[in-house]
Design a protein around this motif. Structure first.
Motif, short mmCIF file in Angstrom:
data_model
loop_
_atom_site.label_atom_id
_atom_site.label_comp_id
_atom_site.label_asym_id
_atom_site.label_seq_id
_atom_site.Cartn_x
_atom_site.Cartn_y
_atom_site.Cartn_z
N LEU A 1 0.83 -1.20 0.00
CA LEU A 1 0.00 0.00 0.00
C LEU A 1 0.87 1.26 0.00
O LEU A 1 0.55 2.25 -0.67
N GLY B 1 0.93 4.08 -2.87
CA GLY B 1 0.73 5.48 -2.54
C GLY B 1 1.86 6.36 -3.02
O GLY B 1 1.64 7.46 -3.54
N THR C 1 1.58 -0.36 -10.24
CA THR C 1 0.82 -0.40 -9.00
C THR C 1 -0.07 -1.65 -8.94
O THR C 1 -0.25 -2.25 -7.88
N LEU D 1 -8.05 -5.22 -2.54
CA LEU D 1 -6.73 -5.03 -3.12
C LEU D 1 -6.58 -5.85 -4.40
O LEU D 1 -5.98 -5.39 -5.37
N THR E 1 -12.29 1.02 -3.66
CA THR E 1 -11.61 1.55 -2.48
C THR E 1 -12.60 1.84 -1.35
O THR E 1 -12.31 1.56 -0.18
N LEU F 1 -9.55 6.19 3.50
CA LEU F 1 -9.79 5.38 2.31
C LEU F 1 -11.11 5.76 1.64
O LEU F 1 -11.21 5.79 0.41
N GLU G 1 -3.29 6.67 0.82
CA GLU G 1 -2.73 5.32 0.89
C GLU G 1 -1.48 5.29 1.76
O GLU G 1 -1.27 4.34 2.54
#
Length: 202
Positions: A23, A27, A59, A79, A119, A136, A176
């Motif tokens: 994460l 980010g 990512t 995720l 998300t 989030l 994130e």
């Protein structure tokens, strides 16, 4: 019993550490993507396409690896979905690097809306505390709003659209990173079971 609990907590902590790293990397990439757009406002369309494709693909790969390696972490499904969306979009972009500016905006908008929805779901699936859940949720809401704007006003000036893309990336990236840094709070609490007293069991 205590040794079993310690083993469970140690495994959960190891999975959580991998999740936090993934994460955090996602980010950091989002923040870097936003900064590149800010410091390079006259970026060519071809370069923008390549950078966006690389951003979502990398990512997505990092996220999918983290999701596979944290099979026991509650709520990791968000995720997996986010990562697959990034990989699919990245492949689509690289298969058509000559796409028009309008097509690219639609792709970015669709990606932002999809990731935003996922998300927000992740904010409630994961065992987060109130602050991280809000972060989030905010990141997801920003993504959905950004995507809607991309579809509603695709003909606005290039600088305005680049500024929106940069702002979206920075907000999502910072959120994130904040959740990744505070990721220890994701660790599920394993209840300790007090052994029965032999004298009171009769």
């Amino acid at each position: 019993m205590s040794s079993f609990i310690e083993q469970v907590e140690q495994e959960a902590g190891s999975q959580l550490k991998r999740f936090r790293w993934a994460l955090g990397i996602m980010g950091a990439l989002s923040v870097a993507w936003g900064i590149v757009i800010i410091v390079w406002p006259n970026i060519s369309l071809y370069t923008l396409v390549i950078l966006f494709g690389a951003y979502v693909l990398v990512t997505g790969i990092f996220g999918l690896i983290a999701a596979i390696s944290t099979a026991g972490l509650p709520g990791r499904g968000w995720l997996v979905l986010t990562s697959l969306a990034g990989i699919v979009v990245g492949v689509i972009v690289f298969l058509d690097t000559s796409m028009s500016a309008l097509a690219l905006l639609y792709v970015i908008g669709a990606y932002a809306i999809a990731v935003g929805i996922i998300t927000i779901g992740g904010a409630f699936w994961l065992p987060l505390d109130g602050g991280d859940r809000i972060l989030l949720t905010l990141a997801g809401a920003v993504g959905i709003l950004f995507g809607v704007v991309m579809f509603a006003k695709p003909g606005d000036g290039a600088l305005v659209l680049l500024a929106l893309i940069a702002a979206y990336s920075l907000v999502v990236g910072v959120a994130e990173l904040a959740v990744a840094i505070g990721g220890k709070r994701l660790l599920p609490k394993v209840p300790y079971v007090q052994p029965a007293d032999p004298q009171t069991s009769h």
